[in-house]
Design a protein around this motif. Structure first.
Motif, PDB file in Angstrom:
ATOM      1  N   ALA A   1       0.827  -1.201   0.000  1.00  0.00           N
ATOM      2  CA  ALA A   1       0.000   0.000   0.000  1.00  0.00           C
ATOM      3  C   ALA A   1       0.859   1.247   0.000  1.00  0.00           C
ATOM      4  O   ALA A   1       0.492   2.271  -0.562  1.00  0.00           O
ATOM      5  N   LEU A   2       2.025   1.160   0.651  1.00  0.00           N
ATOM      6  CA  LEU A   2       2.886   2.330   0.703  1.00  0.00           C
ATOM      7  C   LEU A   2       3.497   2.671  -0.644  1.00  0.00           C
ATOM      8  O   LEU A   2       3.991   3.770  -0.834  1.00  0.00           O
TER       9      LEU A   2
ATOM     10  N   ASP B   1      -2.364  -0.199   8.970  1.00  0.00           N
ATOM     11  CA  ASP B   1      -2.946   1.145   9.031  1.00  0.00           C
ATOM     12  C   ASP B   1      -2.660   1.995   7.798  1.00  0.00           C
ATOM     13  O   ASP B   1      -3.299   3.027   7.598  1.00  0.00           O
ATOM     14  N   ALA B   2      -1.718   1.581   6.956  1.00  0.00           N
ATOM     15  CA  ALA B   2      -1.377   2.390   5.780  1.00  0.00           C
ATOM     16  C   ALA B   2      -2.575   2.495   4.835  1.00  0.00           C
ATOM     17  O   ALA B   2      -3.076   1.485   4.338  1.00  0.00           O
ATOM     18  N   PHE B   3      -3.035   3.704   4.635  1.00  0.00           N
ATOM     19  CA  PHE B   3      -4.155   4.008   3.748  1.00  0.00           C
ATOM     20  C   PHE B   3      -5.470   3.362   4.184  1.00  0.00           C
ATOM     21  O   PHE B   3      -6.407   3.276   3.408  1.00  0.00           O
TER      22      PHE B   3
ATOM     23  N   THR C   1       1.764   9.320  10.223  1.00  0.00           N
ATOM     24  CA  THR C   1       1.665  10.262   9.102  1.00  0.00           C
ATOM     25  C   THR C   1       0.203  10.379   8.694  1.00  0.00           C
ATOM     26  O   THR C   1      -0.409   9.394   8.272  1.00  0.00           O
ATOM     27  N   ARG C   2      -0.357  11.577   8.827  1.00  0.00           N
ATOM     28  CA  ARG C   2      -1.797  11.756   8.585  1.00  0.00           C
ATOM     29  C   ARG C   2      -2.210  11.387   7.170  1.00  0.00           C
ATOM     30  O   ARG C   2      -3.241  10.763   6.955  1.00  0.00           O
ATOM     31  N   SER C   3      -1.420  11.776   6.189  1.00  0.00           N
ATOM     32  CA  SER C   3      -1.840  11.556   4.805  1.00  0.00           C
ATOM     33  C   SER C   3      -1.818  10.084   4.436  1.00  0.00           C
ATOM     34  O   SER C   3      -2.643   9.628   3.636  1.00  0.00           O
ATOM     35  N   ALA C   4      -0.897   9.310   5.012  1.00  0.00           N
ATOM     36  CA  ALA C   4      -0.760   7.905   4.641  1.00  0.00           C
ATOM     37  C   ALA C   4      -1.468   6.960   5.600  1.00  0.00           C
ATOM     38  O   ALA C   4      -1.754   5.817   5.241  1.00  0.00           O
ATOM     39  N   ALA C   5      -1.755   7.422   6.810  1.00  0.00           N
ATOM     40  CA  ALA C   5      -2.384   6.564   7.812  1.00  0.00           C
ATOM     41  C   ALA C   5      -3.389   7.398   8.612  1.00  0.00           C
ATOM     42  O   ALA C   5      -3.164   7.708   9.788  1.00  0.00           O
TER      43      ALA C   5
END
Length: 280
Positions: free
Chosen positions: A16-17, A213-215, A241-245
């Motif tokens: 996902a990353l 938790d990624a995305f 990281t708010r944008s990715a998780a």
């Protein structure tokens, strides 16, 4: 030791990353070779070198000496994501840090040097809190092996310099305390990488529980995955990281009280390594 260790459960997370990491760019210029700063006059515990003097790898603590669990949070930001941050994308997550403090949860943050450059006051604040510890996640978030989920690959002769550059970024940001632990970007490593980092004296830290938790968009699903996976001595990989998780902070509100109800005690990675008979 296998030439390349990739936990099958980590595929979902790191795959996902790839969306975020595929656009990485930037350099990993050499810096002077320095030892990482330590949290106190007594150095944090590290594992003894592996076979042939390779960098040792830690994945989880003892399964039989108490119900401990270490929550770890990757503060990911790559060398080429500055323009995205300038455009308003948030790679930090102050609410998550605040929740850990409110719930009195010790934690280990694996931070990239680029993240510390972007958010120096937050890096210094986290590093100055005795509840937390900051460890190294490289400067550039480039891969330390080939074929690591699309990440650009660092040459072997620049690997140690990239790690040292991250420690330098922490110092510049005003981080008072760091621990000599390193997490490979993407979780990818081989003997070449372990050999390259050996002179720096770090312990490589992986994990045995992937939070997913990624995305993720469902905090309940993240919480279930963690709760289903944790065993005594577990190391859980999460992100701050708010944008990715974006749902990690909400998942913590379920994870923490439930694990405490099950008799778990939260610790930093340094405590797990120390209780594993590590040297100081």
């Amino acid at each position: 030791m296998n030439a390349l260790v990739r936990r099958s459960a980590a595929l979902c997370l790191t795959g996902a990353l790839t969306t975020v990491l595929a656009g990485c760019s930037g350099d990993a210029r050499p810096v002077r070779a320095t030892r990482p700063p330590v949290a106190s006059p007594s150095a944090p515990p590290t594992l003894a070198p592996g076979p042939q003097g390779l960098t040792p790898v830690f994945e989880n603590g003892s399964r039989t000496h108490g119900r401990t669990v270490a929550l770890t949070f990757d503060a990911d930001m790559t060398a080429g994501q500055g323009p995205r941050a300038a455009g308003g994308e948030r790679f930090d997550n102050p609410a998550l840090v605040a929740t850990l403090r409110r719930l009195k949860v010790p934690a280990t943050f694996f931070m990239t040097g680029r993240w510390a450059e972007e958010y120096p006051s937050q890096a210094a604040d986290i590093g100055g809190d005795p509840l937390f510890e900051i460890a190294n996640h490289s400067y550039s978030h480039y891969a330390f092996t080939r074929d690591c989920y699309g990440l650009p690959t660092l040459p072997q002769d620049r690997m140690r310099a990239d790690v040292e550059r991250a420690f330098d970024a922490f110092r510049t940001a005003g981080v008072a305390r760091t621990v000599p632990y390193f997490r490979f970007p993407g979780g990818c490593y081989d003997q070449r990488a372990l050999r390259a980092l050996a002179p720096g004296g770090v312990t490589a830290v992986q994990w045995d529980v992937v939070s997913g938790d990624a995305f993720a968009t469902d905090p309940a699903a993240v919480a279930r995955q963690v709760l289903d996976g944790v065993r005594p001595g577990s190391v859980v990989v999460m992100h701050c990281t708010r944008s990715a998780a974006p749902v990690t902070e909400r998942a913590l509100r379920t994870i923490v009280p439930e694990l405490r109800k099950r008799g778990y005690r939260f610790v930093r990675v340094s405590e797990q390594i120390g209780s594993a008979g590590a040297r100081r």
